[in-house]
Design a protein around this motif. Sequence first.
Motif, PDB file in Angstrom:
ATOM      1  N   ILE A  72      -2.912   4.594   5.380  1.00  0.00           N
ATOM      2  CA  ILE A  72      -1.887   4.820   4.037  1.00  0.00           C
ATOM      3  C   ILE A  72      -2.836   5.433   2.890  1.00  0.00           C
ATOM      4  O   ILE A  72      -2.772   6.433   2.178  1.00  0.00           O
ATOM      5  CB  ILE A  72      -0.909   3.905   3.903  1.00  0.00           C
ATOM      6  N   ALA A  73      -3.832   4.436   2.543  1.00  0.00           N
ATOM      7  CA  ALA A  73      -4.742   4.821   1.230  1.00  0.00           C
ATOM      8  C   ALA A  73      -5.611   5.888   1.457  1.00  0.00           C
ATOM      9  O   ALA A  73      -5.647   6.861   0.657  1.00  0.00           O
ATOM     10  CB  ALA A  73      -5.447   3.411   1.118  1.00  0.00           C
ATOM     11  N   SER A  74      -5.908   6.364   2.628  1.00  0.00           N
ATOM     12  CA  SER A  74      -7.039   7.309   2.932  1.00  0.00           C
ATOM     13  C   SER A  74      -6.426   8.764   2.893  1.00  0.00           C
ATOM     14  O   SER A  74      -6.710   9.746   2.423  1.00  0.00           O
ATOM     15  CB  SER A  74      -7.994   7.186   3.982  1.00  0.00           C
ATOM     16  N   VAL A  75      -5.472   8.840   3.807  1.00  0.00           N
ATOM     17  CA  VAL A  75      -4.474  10.118   4.217  1.00  0.00           C
ATOM     18  C   VAL A  75      -3.018  10.179   4.192  1.00  0.00           C
ATOM     19  O   VAL A  75      -2.648  11.369   4.124  1.00  0.00           O
ATOM     20  CB  VAL A  75      -5.027  10.443   5.616  1.00  0.00           C
ATOM     21  N   GLY A  76      -2.614   9.079   3.435  1.00  0.00           N
ATOM     22  CA  GLY A  76      -1.078   9.217   3.420  1.00  0.00           C
ATOM     23  C   GLY A  76      -0.537   8.831   4.506  1.00  0.00           C
ATOM     24  O   GLY A  76      -0.856   8.943   5.800  1.00  0.00           O
ATOM     25  N   THR A 116      -7.588   8.346  -1.192  1.00  0.00           N
ATOM     26  CA  THR A 116      -9.001   8.078  -1.345  1.00  0.00           C
ATOM     27  C   THR A 116      -9.569   9.301  -0.410  1.00  0.00           C
ATOM     28  O   THR A 116     -10.932   9.170  -0.681  1.00  0.00           O
ATOM     29  CB  THR A 116      -9.157   6.717  -0.823  1.00  0.00           C
ATOM     30  N   TRP A 117      -9.121   9.373   0.621  1.00  0.00           N
ATOM     31  CA  TRP A 117      -9.732  10.455   1.547  1.00  0.00           C
ATOM     32  C   TRP A 117     -11.034   9.811   1.885  1.00  0.00           C
ATOM     33  O   TRP A 117     -12.231  10.256   1.914  1.00  0.00           O
ATOM     34  CB  TRP A 117     -10.027  11.802   0.954  1.00  0.00           C
ATOM     35  N   TYR A 132       0.976  -1.128   0.146  1.00  0.00           N
ATOM     36  CA  TYR A 132      -0.077  -0.019  -0.106  1.00  0.00           C
ATOM     37  C   TYR A 132       0.819   1.211   0.041  1.00  0.00           C
ATOM     38  O   TYR A 132       0.477   2.345  -0.715  1.00  0.00           O
ATOM     39  CB  TYR A 132      -1.095  -0.026   1.076  1.00  0.00           C
ATOM     40  N   ASN A 133       1.903   1.221   0.662  1.00  0.00           N
ATOM     41  CA  ASN A 133       3.049   2.425   0.830  1.00  0.00           C
ATOM     42  C   ASN A 133       3.303   2.721  -0.515  1.00  0.00           C
ATOM     43  O   ASN A 133       3.443   3.854  -1.135  1.00  0.00           O
ATOM     44  CB  ASN A 133       4.053   2.136   1.508  1.00  0.00           C
ATOM     45  N   ASN A 134       3.889   1.679  -1.536  1.00  0.00           N
ATOM     46  CA  ASN A 134       4.286   1.753  -2.543  1.00  0.00           C
ATOM     47  C   ASN A 134       3.211   2.310  -3.714  1.00  0.00           C
ATOM     48  O   ASN A 134       3.382   3.063  -4.427  1.00  0.00           O
ATOM     49  CB  ASN A 134       4.649   0.463  -3.309  1.00  0.00           C
TER      50      ASN A 134
END
Length: 449
Positions: free
Chosen positions: A356-360, A313-314, A303-305
Amino acid sequence: MSAPSRMISDLRSRLDSKTALTVLVLLHSALTCLSLIKVATFQYYISFSVERLWIAVIVAASFSVVSLLFVVARFSFGYFVGFYFYTMILGFLWIDVFSYYSYEQLPAGISAALALVLFLLPVLFVRAPLRQPFVLSNAHFEHLLTLILAVSMITIAVAATYNFRLVSVDHIYDYRESLEFPAAVRYLTGWVSSTLLPFAFACYWLLGHRWRAALVLILLLLFYPITLTKFAFFTPAWLIALAVLSRLLEARTAAIASIFVPMLVGLVVIVATGAAINSIPGRYFDIVNIRMIATASSALDIYNNFFSSHPLTWFCQISVLKPLMHCPYEVQLSILMHDAYDLGKLNASLFATEGIASVGIYLAPLTALASGFVLALGNRASAGLPPRFILMSAGVLPQTLLNVPLSVALLTHGAALLFLLWYVVPRSVFAQERSADGGAPDRARPAKA
């Protein structure tokens, strides 16, 4: 007290001491890293190199200080879940050192470590009980358990009309992609298999109703030919193992041992036999050390990559929010990862999805903190219940939370429903003959109404 009971009591007390717990959690940290070294020989997407080993050892040793929180904290639902997440994040920090994926690895590692610490603060230490203006009577509690059995049987009967296929575990993937259930059946299946039946099993087992507990295990096993998941196949054995562990050990030690012992067995067996991954020892190692533990850690790496070079996605991946906001992705995140990496449908925990996916990576620790407060509601709802009952009734959820977003665990798998059940359980229903660690029962029996 009989001699065997006295021996068990002495063993429980010794293993629950601060010294014993410290040794156990540090051994577990070392075992997690050693297991990942072996996993790297079977999984190409998990790397290892001797040249960078010293860096990984320093990172793992430094982060293992966090595990000492589990020595000082008392047992709770959050303790059980938190230790599994500690294992997952430690595994990611190890994998991160060797990763061949391209992303900001140092900031990602710091973010993950900070996210876990912030997550653990509420789930370990927020324990104040909720006020209970409504509590079931003991008689109504018995009726609730009967209702759970009835709902479970109806759900199994209805779901079986859509799929009921007896196939070996090796061939479930030949059919699983074609499974389709209506939304109502899908939700009921998740609630019953992940929450309602484990809750009923814990109640019946601790109240001494062994035949009813056995019926619950049979009902759980019936979900395997319906859902064709390894999770459904092994759930009955997993609940029995938790019942045995929590009888021999205090709740804190049992929670740690529930992941330490299976992983240790897998590593010893695969190293001692030198077996291939498709052998019987190799399959055990694949199910426990790889799929149960390493895959959850590796998901953070992947997911980081992906989100280092793709839009965030927020939270638009949450089904109730998606129609209300612009979303850069039309498909679920698990399908998105499948298409990008060809590793199967890669579901992931709240640290990967809501984080990670939503807000980094820079805001992920804040979502972890918020998630910790949400799951701490489980501590508050279950306050006053025997630790052994909490451990057994929540037995499926830690593994679920390692593999799905928090929103899915709460709604689709019924974690929120379990909190509600804990909240309304009459605290007098369990009469404890022996207690320690804040009331861990050695055995429970029905209280007089």
